[in-house]
Enzyme design. Structure first.
Site, PDB file in Angstrom:
ATOM      1  N   GLU A 163     -11.929  65.455  16.230  1.00  0.00           N
ATOM      2  CA  GLU A 163     -10.852  65.100  15.301  1.00  0.00           C
ATOM      3  C   GLU A 163      -9.529  65.517  15.931  1.00  0.00           C
ATOM      4  OE1 GLU A 163     -10.599  66.970  11.419  1.00  0.00           O
ATOM      5  OE2 GLU A 163      -8.960  65.621  10.863  1.00  0.00           O
TER       6      GLU A 163
ATOM      7  N   ASP B  62      -5.396  70.457  17.640  1.00  0.00           N
ATOM      8  CA  ASP B  62      -4.102  70.357  16.970  1.00  0.00           C
ATOM      9  C   ASP B  62      -3.069  71.043  17.863  1.00  0.00           C
ATOM     10  OD1 ASP B  62      -3.501  69.716  13.703  1.00  0.00           O
ATOM     11  OD2 ASP B  62      -1.912  70.721  14.833  1.00  0.00           O
TER      12      ASP B  62
ATOM     13  N   GLU C 260      -2.212  68.941  22.943  1.00  0.00           N
ATOM     14  CA  GLU C 260      -1.592  67.675  22.530  1.00  0.00           C
ATOM     15  C   GLU C 260      -2.682  66.598  22.632  1.00  0.00           C
ATOM     16  OE1 GLU C 260       0.253  64.172  22.079  1.00  0.00           O
ATOM     17  OE2 GLU C 260      -0.527  64.576  24.049  1.00  0.00           O
TER      18      GLU C 260
ATOM     19  N   ASP D 203       1.180  62.218  12.161  1.00  0.00           N
ATOM     20  CA  ASP D 203       2.618  62.140  11.879  1.00  0.00           C
ATOM     21  C   ASP D 203       3.124  60.733  12.228  1.00  0.00           C
ATOM     22  OD1 ASP D 203       2.530  64.804  11.176  1.00  0.00           O
ATOM     23  OD2 ASP D 203       2.989  65.498  13.197  1.00  0.00           O
TER      24      ASP D 203
ATOM     25  N   ASP E   1      -0.828  56.782   5.669  1.00  0.00           N
ATOM     26  CA  ASP E   1      -0.152  56.310   4.457  1.00  0.00           C
ATOM     27  C   ASP E   1       0.960  55.328   4.826  1.00  0.00           C
ATOM     28  OD1 ASP E   1       0.980  58.729   5.669  1.00  0.00           O
ATOM     29  OD2 ASP E   1       2.603  58.375   4.235  1.00  0.00           O
TER      30      ASP E   1
HETATM   31  C1  LIG Z   1       0.231  65.145   8.757  1.00  0.00           C
HETATM   32  S1  LIG Z   1      -0.842  66.334   9.417  1.00  0.00           S
HETATM   33  C2  LIG Z   1      -2.477  65.747   8.993  1.00  0.00           C
HETATM   34  C3  LIG Z   1      -3.498  66.829   9.040  1.00  0.00           C
HETATM   35  C4  LIG Z   1      -4.909  66.423   8.604  1.00  0.00           C
HETATM   36  N1  LIG Z   1      -5.474  65.434   9.503  1.00  0.00           N
HETATM   37  C5  LIG Z   1      -4.891  65.923   7.195  1.00  0.00           C
HETATM   38  O1  LIG Z   1      -5.177  64.718   6.991  1.00  0.00           O
HETATM   39  O2  LIG Z   1      -4.625  66.734   6.282  1.00  0.00           O
HETATM   40  C6  LIG Z   1      -0.763  65.958  11.168  1.00  0.00           C
HETATM   41  C7  LIG Z   1      -1.396  67.048  12.026  1.00  0.00           C
HETATM   42  O3  LIG Z   1      -1.415  66.584  13.380  1.00  0.00           O
HETATM   43  C8  LIG Z   1      -0.904  67.595  14.241  1.00  0.00           C
HETATM   44  N2  LIG Z   1      -0.293  66.880  15.379  1.00  0.00           N
HETATM   45  C9  LIG Z   1       0.878  66.200  15.387  1.00  0.00           C
HETATM   46  N3  LIG Z   1       1.088  65.614  16.569  1.00  0.00           N
HETATM   47  C10 LIG Z   1       0.000  65.939  17.332  1.00  0.00           C
HETATM   48  C11 LIG Z   1      -0.366  65.644  18.671  1.00  0.00           C
HETATM   49  N4  LIG Z   1       0.417  64.885  19.448  1.00  0.00           N
HETATM   50  N5  LIG Z   1      -1.536  66.140  19.131  1.00  0.00           N
HETATM   51  C12 LIG Z   1      -2.336  66.921  18.358  1.00  0.00           C
HETATM   52  N6  LIG Z   1      -2.029  67.227  17.082  1.00  0.00           N
HETATM   53  C13 LIG Z   1      -0.891  66.746  16.572  1.00  0.00           C
HETATM   54  C14 LIG Z   1       0.080  68.386  13.395  1.00  0.00           C
HETATM   55  O4  LIG Z   1       0.280  69.703  13.888  1.00  0.00           O
HETATM   56  C15 LIG Z   1      -0.620  68.354  12.028  1.00  0.00           C
HETATM   57  O5  LIG Z   1      -1.510  69.441  11.864  1.00  0.00           O
END
Ligand SMILES: C[S@@+](CC[C@H](N)C(=O)[O-])C[C@H]1O[C@@H](n2cnc3c(N)ncnc32)[C@H](O)[C@@H]1O
Length: 281
Positions: free
Chosen positions: A25, A50, A75, A98, A132
């Site tokens: 994930e 993450d 990343e 995001d 979303d």
């Molecule tokens: C909006 S949250 C969604 C978290 C979870 N999947 C949920 O649905 O509740 C986005 C997550 O992705 C992580 N994230 C953002 N850009 C990322 C990247 N390039 N690589 C890995 N993780 C990333 C953020 O730190 C955050 O925890």
């Protein structure tokens, strides 16, 4: 067993090659979905990655008693490209990433991501995506429709995560898709080296002038952003970009050797290794 595993440990211990059923994930946030996967897939090794320490701390406390679930800080594109071996993933989930409104180029998923994912999934492996944001959904759907390596499937749209709850409670619509890998791309060239010091004879007087140095090779970009000096030791802040991903890295130069700072990922992608060797080796 410890729940936080570094990318270096994944490579050194061949963790992904040795696992039959491997689920990743990307952007696992607080780890809620890792717990659901652990329960639903009793024979799978489950990895969440993450970039946020805050999110990872929460995820670690959620999975601390789960035998087959682990997290890594990385990343997403970098991890998929450099750490995940080809043909090893059974399933990959990206849930509510995001959306970067106004800065869509920063989005995790684009055509490059889809092509790399095709390389890393096993045959018939699956990809699940939820968001979303309708235009993010449509662009991912288009990339999959265009790809010869995937076909859209009718998967579940039930992903119970913090963000799913957040958007639903605000009355927002959510979108999801699933896809199956139907064909393998030709093998890629994703060689990495584990970090170890490289001998260098570069002089301090030369090092001091390297700030701002830029190199472009075969579509890759490398720049020395800063040079810090302390008592004969040097620290270089650099950035390396390749296709859709970039990573800042710190190198230290001490006693005639250059290596990555241990706080970093501790792996060198092959193109970056060659640049460092050519500049300093
Ligand atoms: C909006 S949250 C969604 C978290 C979870 N999947 C949920 O649905 O509740 C986005 C997550 O992705 C992580 N994230 C953002 N850009 C990322 C990247 N390039 N690589 C890995 N993780 C990333 C953020 O730190 C955050 O925890």
């Amino acid at each position: 067993m410890k729940k936080f595993v570094t990318p270096r440990e994944i490579i050194e211990n061949r963790l992904f090659e040795e696992s039959g059923n491997l689920i990743l994930e990307i952007g696992c946030g607080n780890g809620e979905f890792l717990v659901q996967l652990h329960e639903a897939k009793p024979d799978a090794l489950i990895f969440g990655i993450d970039i946020s320490n805050f999110a990872l701390r929460k995820a670690i406390s959620r999975i601390k008693n789960l035998k087959r679930a682990f997290v890594t800080k990385s990343e997403g594109r970098w991890f998929l490209t450099w750490i995940v071996p080809e043909g090893t993933l059974t399933e990959t989930y990206v849930l509510f990433p995001d959306p970067w409104p106004g800065r869509e180029k920063r989005r995790l998923i684009d055509e490059n991501f889809i092509n790399t994912l095709a390389q890393k999934l096993k045959n018939n492996g699956s990809f699940f995506f939820a968001t979303d944001v309708e235009d993010y959904f449509l662009s991912v759907k288009r990339s999959i429709e265009k790809s010869p390596f995937f076909r859209l499937t009718t998967g579940t749209d039930a992903f119970y995560t913090k963000y799913e709850r957040k958007w639903k409670s605000m009355g927002k619509k959510t979108f999801s898709l699933s896809a199956e890998k139907v064909e393998s791309p030709p093998p890629g060239h994703f060689k990495v080296y584990l970090n170890k010091p490289i001998k260098t004879s570069i002089k301090p007087s030369t090092l001091e002038k390297l700030k701002g140095l830029e190199l472009r090779t075969e579509g890759n970009f490398f720049k020395i952003l800063e040079v810090y000096r302390d008592n004969g030791k040097f620290l270089l802040k650099t950035v390396f970009r390749m296709k859709n991903m970039g990573q800042k890295q710190f190198f230290r130069i001490e006693n005639g050797e250059i290596d990555l700072l241990p706080v970093q990922l501790e792996i060198f992608p092959d193109p970056l290794f060659r640049i460092i060797k050519s500049l300093f080796g």
